[in-house]
Structures are given as structure tokens and as C-alpha cells.
Enzyme design. Structure first.
Site, short mmCIF file in Angstrom:
data_model
loop_
_atom_site.label_atom_id
_atom_site.label_comp_id
_atom_site.label_asym_id
_atom_site.label_seq_id
_atom_site.Cartn_x
_atom_site.Cartn_y
_atom_site.Cartn_z
CE LYS A 112 -3.97 -2.10 2.25
NZ LYS A 112 -4.71 -2.21 3.51
CG ASP A 198 11.84 5.64 5.09
OD1 ASP A 198 12.64 4.81 4.63
OD2 ASP A 198 11.37 5.58 6.25
CD GLU A 290 15.86 3.90 12.43
OE1 GLU A 290 15.43 4.78 11.67
OE2 GLU A 290 15.30 3.59 13.51
C1 UD2 Z 1 11.68 3.62 10.57
C2 UD2 Z 1 12.66 4.31 9.64
C3 UD2 Z 1 12.75 3.52 8.35
C4 UD2 Z 1 13.20 2.10 8.62
C5 UD2 Z 1 12.26 1.45 9.65
C6 UD2 Z 1 12.84 0.13 10.11
C7 UD2 Z 1 12.81 6.76 9.74
C8 UD2 Z 1 12.06 8.01 9.62
N1 UD2 Z 1 12.13 5.63 9.38
O1 UD2 Z 1 10.42 3.88 9.94
O2 UD2 Z 1 13.66 4.11 7.45
O3 UD2 Z 1 14.52 2.11 9.09
O4 UD2 Z 1 12.09 2.27 10.80
O5 UD2 Z 1 11.94 -0.55 10.86
O6 UD2 Z 1 13.97 6.76 10.08
N2 UD2 Z 1 7.96 0.00 2.94
C9 UD2 Z 1 7.11 -0.35 1.89
N3 UD2 Z 1 6.02 -1.10 2.16
C10 UD2 Z 1 5.69 -1.52 3.41
C11 UD2 Z 1 6.54 -1.17 4.47
C12 UD2 Z 1 7.66 -0.41 4.22
O7 UD2 Z 1 7.38 0.03 0.75
O8 UD2 Z 1 4.66 -2.19 3.56
C13 UD2 Z 1 9.16 0.80 2.66
C14 UD2 Z 1 8.83 2.25 2.41
O9 UD2 Z 1 9.77 2.80 1.52
C15 UD2 Z 1 8.99 2.88 3.77
C16 UD2 Z 1 10.18 2.11 4.31
O10 UD2 Z 1 10.04 0.79 3.80
O11 UD2 Z 1 9.22 4.27 3.65
C17 UD2 Z 1 10.28 2.06 5.84
O12 UD2 Z 1 9.13 1.54 6.40
P1 UD2 Z 1 8.23 2.38 7.42
O13 UD2 Z 1 8.17 3.79 6.96
O14 UD2 Z 1 6.94 1.70 7.63
O15 UD2 Z 1 9.08 2.26 8.71
P2 UD2 Z 1 9.03 3.22 10.02
O16 UD2 Z 1 8.01 4.28 9.85
O17 UD2 Z 1 8.93 2.37 11.22
#
Ligand code: UD2
Length: 341
Positions: A112, A198, A290
Site C-alpha cells: 500500500k 523513505d 536502521e
Molecule cells: C523507521 C525508519 C525507516 C526504517 C524502519 C525500520 C525513519 C524516519 N524511518 O520507519 O527508514 O529504518 O524504521 O523498521 O527513520 N515500505 C514499503 N512497504 C511496506 C513497508 C515499508 O514500501 O509495507 C518501505 C517504504 O519505503 C517505507 C520504508 O520501507 O518508507 C520504511 O518503512 P516504514 O516507513 O513503515 O518504517 P518506520 O516508519 O517504522
């Protein structure tokens, strides 16, 4: 008698000429060998740009924030911390304009997360390396959902199809391996610098050549004022991402990795290898890749750091000390957006 005098004069002249000859040849052969040495030294292989520091070194935690509450301009290994007021956009643009560079920019939009692409790309076109050559590489399992955003003349986009996944952790984790392969197969030839960003984020201000350097990390908006023992590093020694509580400089966000293609290649390859070791022991680091990135940056210092201006969070209000927000994570409903809780 006269004949004998002539012989003596002849021998004297010959001796003088030999001495002059010896001095001359001695000098020239000497300078030739010195020159050869110098020429040889021109071919000494150049060292890769690395700022490595040993494990277990004891030193005070560097503070990201000064007594005035503002982000400091330098890390203690003398790497700049880029923020408003530390660079002149007109000057720095004019310097990098001479260099004919290409900046590869990778972004993952799996499941998504394709819904974030439109805002990400449209806001990038307004703010991201405007006037410089950018090549976006979009990794997605839904190529048909990549929006047709109008790109400026020097910006290009390639869609790369990857399989879907049932675990968001796997999507996030697999980025290191996919970047490693992309660099090997294309980017060594196609780009000078690379940023991995991201997708669930938006540009609100300039992001330009001031961010370029051999190895670039961003200080996470939620941790820049925190003591190192509060950082969410991986604390289990069984993981390759483990960092002891008395070590650490800053907490870096996984949403931004950048630098020269060669330096980022070394980073993603190392992190992928560490991730593989963890996987073989069924360990997943607390913040997936990360955590491994933070371990890498602790012992391989970034040559440039980006202040939290370059990775804010829309859920967090802006303090006065932060002058401008350039790139920020958008608000998302994790439960609804991710393939698994
Ligand atoms: C944090 C970090 C992220 C990553 C993650 C590890 C920041 C601001 N964000 O964000 O870089 O290290 O922790 O757990 O430092 N993605 C998809 N589809 C999905 C899930 C993820 O395409 O269903 C990709 C997408 O590019 C996304 C990235 O993976 O931007 C990181 O995933 P997140 O944004 O859900 O992770 P988040 O918010 O926990």
C-alpha cells in the site's frame, strides 16, 4: 721540453673535462631518479574515503544540541552538520554545477506504500536537487500504480519490479540487499552519488548539493537531544547490530542514507552481511536495518551529517531552534497501511 708541457696540459684538460662530466651526469641521473620516484608516487593508489573508529573506545557522547538549544554545526570528528545558515545555496550550487554529477535516488513503494509516491515525487520535483541530474529508481510490486508525475528536464525515473511481501519488516530489511545489487548492476556506471529515501515522506524545503559528501547520515528528529543510553540501538549482544550502552554518537534515521556510490556500496554490503548473520541465528534487530545502519555509522563515521531539518516527522511540532523543515515523514495509520501488525 715543450712537447712534455703539451702532454701535461692535455692531461690536465682531460681531467677537468672528466670531473665536469662526472658532476653533470651525476646530477642529471640523480634528478632523473628523483623524478622517476615522483612520477611513480603519482600512481600510488588512492585510499578510499573512510573515517573508521575502533570498537569500545571510551569518549564522551557528542552533543547534537548546543547550550542555546540549537543543533551544533560540527560533529567531534569535524564532519559538518548541515543546517540552515551553514551554507550559501547560490555559491554551493555554482561549485557543484561544474561537476556534471548524477544523483541516483532510490525509493521503495511496496504494497500500500505506492500511495505515497505522488506526494513524494511531486514535492521532490519542487525541492530536491533542482537543476541537477537526478535518476529516481522506484522499487515496487505494483508498477502500474506508479503515478505519472511530470519530471523536470534533468530528472529521470526507472521502475524496478520486486516481489510483494507479507511482512513490513522484510520489505524494510530487504532494502540493503536490493541496493547492493542495484549498485553492482547499474549505479557504478550510472551515478556519482546516491540517496536512499523513505517514500512515506514529503519535501517542504530545499534539499540540494549541500547534502553531498562521501558518506551521509541524518540525525533522527526524535533523538537529537537524548543521552546515548536512551537511543533505541540494538542492545542484545547476540545481534550483529549490538551497541553497548556506553557507546554511540547520534541516533541516525534509516530513512536517509547517502554518499558516493562507492561508499554507500560498502555500507549496504556490510549491513546486508550483518543482516544475513542475524537471520541465520533467527534474530531480527529491534529497528531492523536502521539498527544495523546505526552500528555501521558508529564505527564508520559519516563525512557529513544532516540535521533533523532533513528528516522531521509531521506528528512532531517544530521548535523555534529548528529554522526550517525540508523533508518530513507524513502521518500514516500503521495498522491500515502495513501488510502485518
Ligand atoms: C523507521 C525508519 C525507516 C526504517 C524502519 C525500520 C525513519 C524516519 N524511518 O520507519 O527508514 O529504518 O524504521 O523498521 O527513520 N515500505 C514499503 N512497504 C511496506 C513497508 C515499508 O514500501 O509495507 C518501505 C517504504 O519505503 C517505507 C520504508 O520501507 O518508507 C520504511 O518503512 P516504514 O516507513 O513503515 O518504517 P518506520 O516508519 O517504522
Amino acid at each position: 721540453m715543450k712537447h712534455l708541457q703539451n702532454v701535461y696540459t692535455f692531461i690536465l684538460v682531460l681531467a677537468c673535462l672528466s670531473i665536469i662530466g662526472l658532476i653533470y651526469f651525476g646530477y642529471t641521473s640523480n634528478s632523473i631518479s628523483t623524478r622517476n620516484k615522483e612520477e611513480r608516487s603519482c600512481f600510488k593508489p588512492q585510499k578510499e574515503h573512510q573515517l573508521q573508529s575502533p570498537h569500545g573506545l571510551s569518549y564522551n557522547q557528542p552533543s547534537a544540541v548546543g547550550p542555546d538549544g540549537k543543533v551544533v554545526p560540527l560533529a567531534p570528528w569535524l564532519a559538518p552538520i548541515v543546517q540552515e545558515g551553514t551554507f550559501d545555496p547560490i555559491l554551493i550550487d555554482s561549485i557543484y554545477k561544474q561537476q556534471n554529477i548524477t544523483i541516483a535516488t532510490t525509493v521503495f513503494a511496496v504494497g500500500k506504500y505506492t500511495r505515497f509516491l505522488k506526494d513524494f515525487l511531486e514535492s521532490a520535483e519542487q525541492n530536491y536537487f533542482v537543476g541537477f541530474r537526478v535518476h529516481y529508481y522506484v522499487f515496487t510490486d505494483h508498477p502500474e500504480q506508479v503515478p505519472a508525475v511530470k519530471l523536470s528536464e534533468e530528472h529521470h525515473l526507472t521502475v524496478l519490479t520486486v516481489p510483494s511481501s507479507n511482512r513490513w519488516q522484510d520489505i524494510s530489511l530487504s532494502r540493503m540487499a536490493r541496493l547492493e545489487k542495484l549498485i553492482e548492476s547499474r549505479l557504478f556506471n550510472e551515478a556519482d552519488y546516491i540517496f536512499s529515501l523513505d517514500v512515506d515522506s514529503k519535501f517542504y524545503g530545499r534539499w540540494g548539493v549541500e547534502t553531498l559528501s562521501p558518506l551521509v547520515g541524518v540525525i533522527h528528529a526524535w533523538f537529537y537531544g537524548e543521552p546515548r543510553n536512551k537511543f533505541t540501538y540494538e542492545r542484545r549482544p547476540e545481534s550483529q547490530a549490538f551497541i553497548p550502552s556506553n557507546e554511540g554518537d547520534y541516533y541516525y534515521g534509516g530513512a536517509v542514507i547517502g554518499g558516493l556510490v562507492k561508499n554507500v556500496y560498502r555500507l549496504v554490503k556490510t549491513c546486508r552481511e550483518q543482516l544475513d548473520i542475524d537471520a541465520s541465528k533467527s534474530i531480527e534487530a529491534v529497528w531492523q536495518e536502521e539498527s544495523h545502519l546505526n552500528k555501521y555509522f558508529l564505527y564508520n563515521k559519516p563525512s557529513k551529517l544532516l540535521s533533523p531539518e532533513y528528516l522531521w516527522d509531521d506528528t512532531k511540532s517544530k521548535p523555534d531552534q529548528i529554522k526550517i523543515i525540508r523533508f518530513s515523514q507524513v502521518i500514516k495509520n500503521y495498522k491500515e497501511i502495513r501488510p502485518n501488525p
